[in-house]
Design an enzyme around this catalytic site. Sequence first.
Site: not given
Ligand code: CO
Length: 230
Positions: A43, A45, A47, A99, A102
């Site tokens: 992803c 993201d 993080r 994750h 998400c």
């Molecule tokens: Co995500």
Amino acid sequence: MSHALTELFEGNRRWAAATEARDPGFFTRLLSQQTPQYLWIGCSDSRVPANEILGLLPGDVFVHRNVANVVAHGDLNALSVMQFAVDALKVRHVMVVGHFGCGGVRAALLDLRIGIADNWLRHVTDVRNQHRPFLDTLADDETRMKALCELNVLEQAYNVCQTTVLQDAWSRRQTVVVHGWVYGLHNGLLEDLKMTVASWGDVEPAYQVALAGIHARHGQHIERGVSVSA
Ligand code: CO
């Protein structure tokens, strides 16, 4: 240039100097070639950074990231990354890494409107709809959310296996293993969903094993709830 961006360049210089000091010649060696063993499909993201999570350095992992780690059959971007990683770089492992927490998966689960990404996230909504009978049995949205994060990994890893890239690699007996993992934002740890596929014949059995695992992990919540209320 703003103060914040100046800091980025300073940070970069410190990192390059420290890396070279720790391992003299590091960048010069990488100049000639990259030989990563891994393709990470994850992803976007912020993080969930592939290299840091795996404790790996530049040169160690080839990376493709998009919102909600989707592998759509006709996505030329993902297919190009996969083909280069498998055919040219000869990576040994392809891991689809979702994750928990998400935002893309949450939006798909709850039909939230984000914007243009809604169209992209239809792929995850398809996963939700495909597994709706199971998801509907779960106790609450938090449990459904965790389960859908895992189911999305499972289905996207399955999609990786269906690509001509992987099918061709396996038919020429190239060693390349597909995995489905999920990452915990809360503890920094990866979990293996056991969707581990080393050949065309592994696809369906591995899918069934991983699916049974997801059902068992999240279905337990209901059974506990039933026994408490009974
Ligand atoms: Co995500």
